[in-house]
Design a protein around this motif. Structure first.
Motif, PDB file in Angstrom:
ATOM      1  N   GLY A  39       0.796  -1.212   0.000  1.00 60.32           N
ATOM      2  CA  GLY A  39       0.000   0.000   0.000  1.00 60.32           C
ATOM      3  C   GLY A  39       0.833   1.269   0.000  1.00 60.32           C
ATOM      4  O   GLY A  39       0.400   2.303   0.509  1.00 60.32           O
ATOM      5  N   LEU A  40       2.030   1.204  -0.571  1.00 58.91           N
ATOM      6  CA  LEU A  40       2.913   2.374  -0.604  1.00 58.91           C
ATOM      7  C   LEU A  40       2.447   3.351  -1.663  1.00 58.91           C
ATOM      8  O   LEU A  40       1.918   2.963  -2.698  1.00 58.91           O
ATOM      9  N   PRO A  41       2.644   4.639  -1.449  1.00 55.51           N
ATOM     10  CA  PRO A  41       2.221   5.637  -2.432  1.00 55.51           C
ATOM     11  C   PRO A  41       3.110   5.619  -3.660  1.00 55.51           C
ATOM     12  O   PRO A  41       4.251   5.176  -3.620  1.00 55.51           O
ATOM     13  N   GLU A  42       2.572   6.109  -4.769  1.00 50.76           N
ATOM     14  CA  GLU A  42       3.352   6.262  -5.986  1.00 50.76           C
ATOM     15  C   GLU A  42       4.385   7.358  -5.780  1.00 50.76           C
ATOM     16  O   GLU A  42       4.116   8.350  -5.110  1.00 50.76           O
ATOM     17  N   ASP A  43       5.549   7.172  -6.343  1.00 51.97           N
ATOM     18  CA  ASP A  43       6.598   8.198  -6.278  1.00 51.97           C
ATOM     19  C   ASP A  43       6.538   9.009  -7.571  1.00 51.97           C
ATOM     20  O   ASP A  43       7.403   8.904  -8.430  1.00 51.97           O
ATOM     21  N   ARG A  44       5.492   9.793  -7.723  1.00 48.83           N
ATOM     22  CA  ARG A  44       5.239  10.533  -8.947  1.00 48.83           C
ATOM     23  C   ARG A  44       5.026  12.000  -8.631  1.00 48.83           C
ATOM     24  O   ARG A  44       4.505  12.353  -7.590  1.00 48.83           O
ATOM     25  N   ARG A  45       5.389  12.845  -9.599  1.00 46.88           N
ATOM     26  CA  ARG A  45       5.152  14.281  -9.452  1.00 46.88           C
ATOM     27  C   ARG A  45       3.690  14.620  -9.673  1.00 46.88           C
ATOM     28  O   ARG A  45       3.181  15.570  -9.087  1.00 46.88           O
ATOM     29  N   HIS A  46       3.018  13.896 -10.564  1.00 47.84           N
ATOM     30  CA  HIS A  46       1.630  14.184 -10.907  1.00 47.84           C
ATOM     31  C   HIS A  46       0.810  12.904 -10.863  1.00 47.84           C
ATOM     32  O   HIS A  46       1.324  11.827 -11.150  1.00 47.84           O
ATOM     33  N   GLU A  47      -0.445  13.050 -10.522  1.00 49.54           N
ATOM     34  CA  GLU A  47      -1.342  11.902 -10.406  1.00 49.54           C
ATOM     35  C   GLU A  47      -1.480  11.192 -11.747  1.00 49.54           C
ATOM     36  O   GLU A  47      -1.684  11.820 -12.782  1.00 49.54           O
ATOM     37  N   ARG A  48      -1.358   9.881 -11.706  1.00 51.59           N
ATOM     38  CA  ARG A  48      -1.551   9.050 -12.894  1.00 51.59           C
ATOM     39  C   ARG A  48      -3.004   8.623 -12.950  1.00 51.59           C
ATOM     40  O   ARG A  48      -3.588   8.231 -11.946  1.00 51.59           O
ATOM     41  N   LEU A  49      -3.573   8.676 -14.137  1.00 54.15           N
ATOM     42  CA  LEU A  49      -4.955   8.295 -14.349  1.00 54.15           C
ATOM     43  C   LEU A  49      -5.011   7.139 -15.333  1.00 54.15           C
ATOM     44  O   LEU A  49      -4.276   7.116 -16.320  1.00 54.15           O
ATOM     45  N   ALA A  50      -5.898   6.190 -15.067  1.00 55.80           N
ATOM     46  CA  ALA A  50      -6.102   5.092 -16.001  1.00 55.80           C
ATOM     47  C   ALA A  50      -6.814   5.633 -17.235  1.00 55.80           C
ATOM     48  O   ALA A  50      -7.651   6.531 -17.141  1.00 55.80           O
ATOM     49  N   ALA A  51      -6.483   5.085 -18.365  1.00 57.24           N
ATOM     50  CA  ALA A  51      -7.092   5.532 -19.612  1.00 57.24           C
ATOM     51  C   ALA A  51      -8.379   4.762 -19.876  1.00 57.24           C
ATOM     52  O   ALA A  51      -8.373   3.534 -19.921  1.00 57.24           O
ATOM     53  N   ASN A  52      -9.483   5.474 -20.031  1.00 56.57           N
ATOM     54  CA  ASN A  52     -10.753   4.853 -20.418  1.00 56.57           C
ATOM     55  C   ASN A  52     -10.829   4.681 -21.924  1.00 56.57           C
ATOM     56  O   ASN A  52     -11.617   3.899 -22.423  1.00 56.57           O
ATOM     57  N   ASN A  53     -10.041   5.438 -22.645  1.00 57.10           N
ATOM     58  CA  ASN A  53      -9.971   5.394 -24.098  1.00 57.10           C
ATOM     59  C   ASN A  53      -8.511   5.094 -24.464  1.00 57.10           C
ATOM     60  O   ASN A  53      -7.787   5.975 -24.908  1.00 57.10           O
ATOM     61  N   PRO A  54      -8.060   3.844 -24.246  1.00 55.79           N
ATOM     62  CA  PRO A  54      -6.621   3.554 -24.294  1.00 55.79           C
ATOM     63  C   PRO A  54      -6.005   3.391 -25.682  1.00 55.79           C
ATOM     64  O   PRO A  54      -4.787   3.455 -25.810  1.00 55.79           O
ATOM     65  N   SER A  55      -6.795   3.212 -26.713  1.00 58.93           N
ATOM     66  CA  SER A  55      -6.216   2.989 -28.041  1.00 58.93           C
ATOM     67  C   SER A  55      -5.639   4.275 -28.591  1.00 58.93           C
ATOM     68  O   SER A  55      -6.295   5.315 -28.609  1.00 58.93           O
ATOM     69  N   SER A  56      -4.396   4.199 -29.047  1.00 57.97           N
ATOM     70  CA  SER A  56      -3.743   5.370 -29.604  1.00 57.97           C
ATOM     71  C   SER A  56      -2.616   4.911 -30.513  1.00 57.97           C
ATOM     72  O   SER A  56      -2.565   3.737 -30.898  1.00 57.97           O
ATOM     73  N   GLU A  57      -1.733   5.820 -30.842  1.00 57.55           N
ATOM     74  CA  GLU A  57      -0.544   5.494 -31.615  1.00 57.55           C
ATOM     75  C   GLU A  57       0.544   6.486 -31.251  1.00 57.55           C
ATOM     76  O   GLU A  57       0.263   7.586 -30.777  1.00 57.55           O
ATOM     77  N   ILE A  58       1.784   6.033 -31.438  1.00 61.99           N
ATOM     78  CA  ILE A  58       2.904   6.962 -31.290  1.00 61.99           C
ATOM     79  C   ILE A  58       3.528   7.161 -32.658  1.00 61.99           C
ATOM     80  O   ILE A  58       3.529   6.263 -33.503  1.00 61.99           O
ATOM     81  N   ARG A  59       4.047   8.358 -32.849  1.00 62.22           N
ATOM     82  CA  ARG A  59       4.702   8.721 -34.098  1.00 62.22           C
ATOM     83  C   ARG A  59       6.121   9.153 -33.774  1.00 62.22           C
ATOM     84  O   ARG A  59       6.344   9.993 -32.902  1.00 62.22           O
ATOM     85  N   LEU A  60       7.083   8.569 -34.472  1.00 56.86           N
ATOM     86  CA  LEU A  60       8.478   8.943 -34.310  1.00 56.86           C
ATOM     87  C   LEU A  60       8.812  10.070 -35.276  1.00 56.86           C
ATOM     88  O   LEU A  60       8.095  10.292 -36.257  1.00 56.86           O
ATOM     89  N   ASP A  61       9.895  10.782 -35.004  1.00 60.39           N
ATOM     90  CA  ASP A  61      10.296  11.910 -35.842  1.00 60.39           C
ATOM     91  C   ASP A  61      10.558  11.508 -37.290  1.00 60.39           C
ATOM     92  O   ASP A  61      10.424  12.326 -38.197  1.00 60.39           O
ATOM     93  N   ASP A  62      10.916  10.242 -37.531  1.00 60.04           N
ATOM     94  CA  ASP A  62      11.190   9.806 -38.904  1.00 60.04           C
ATOM     95  C   ASP A  62       9.923   9.412 -39.652  1.00 60.04           C
ATOM     96  O   ASP A  62       9.979   8.942 -40.780  1.00 60.04           O
ATOM     97  N   GLY A  63       8.759   9.574 -38.999  1.00 59.16           N
ATOM     98  CA  GLY A  63       7.487   9.299 -39.661  1.00 59.16           C
ATOM     99  C   GLY A  63       6.885   7.940 -39.358  1.00 59.16           C
ATOM    100  O   GLY A  63       5.722   7.699 -39.691  1.00 59.16           O
TER     101      GLY A  63
END
Length: 98
Positions: free
Chosen positions: A11-35
């Motif tokens: 039950g230890l707290p997260e060591d984070r600067r900002h609260e993390r939220l679970a994604a309800n709409n998790p599908s996405s994509e990442i794009r790299l600089d090379d396209g």
């Protein structure tokens, strides 16, 4: 490493600067600089970063765009990668996913 392995069981707290939220709409994509574009699933996110499940592992420091949020790869883990956004994101930018 012990802290990481036991934080949920103890039950230890997260060591984070900002609260993390679970994604309800998790599908996405990442794009790299090379396209190159890769589909991904957002595990959680905050105004400063995100954890994403993805099959590829861009190198540490690689700049990517998740949706319209620019960041860099700061960690690899079994399911994917962690990103740190280059700037703090406004709440409405992440509300699309939560």
């Amino acid at each position: 490493m012990t802290w990481l392995a036991n934080k949920h069981e103890l039950g230890l707290p997260e060591d984070r600067r900002h609260e993390r939220l679970a994604a309800n709409n998790p599908s996405s994509e990442i794009r790299l600089d090379d396209g190159r574009v890769y589909p991904c699933r957002i595990i959680d996110l905050s105004v400063s970063g995100a954890a994403i499940e993805i099959d590829v592992r861009p190198a540490f420091g690689t700049m990517v765009v998740l949706g319209n949020m620019r960041g860099r790869v700061v960690r690899h883990f079994q399911e994917g990668i962690a990103l740190e956004f280059t700037t703090i994101q406004p709440e409405d930018a992440i509300s699309h996913y939560t």
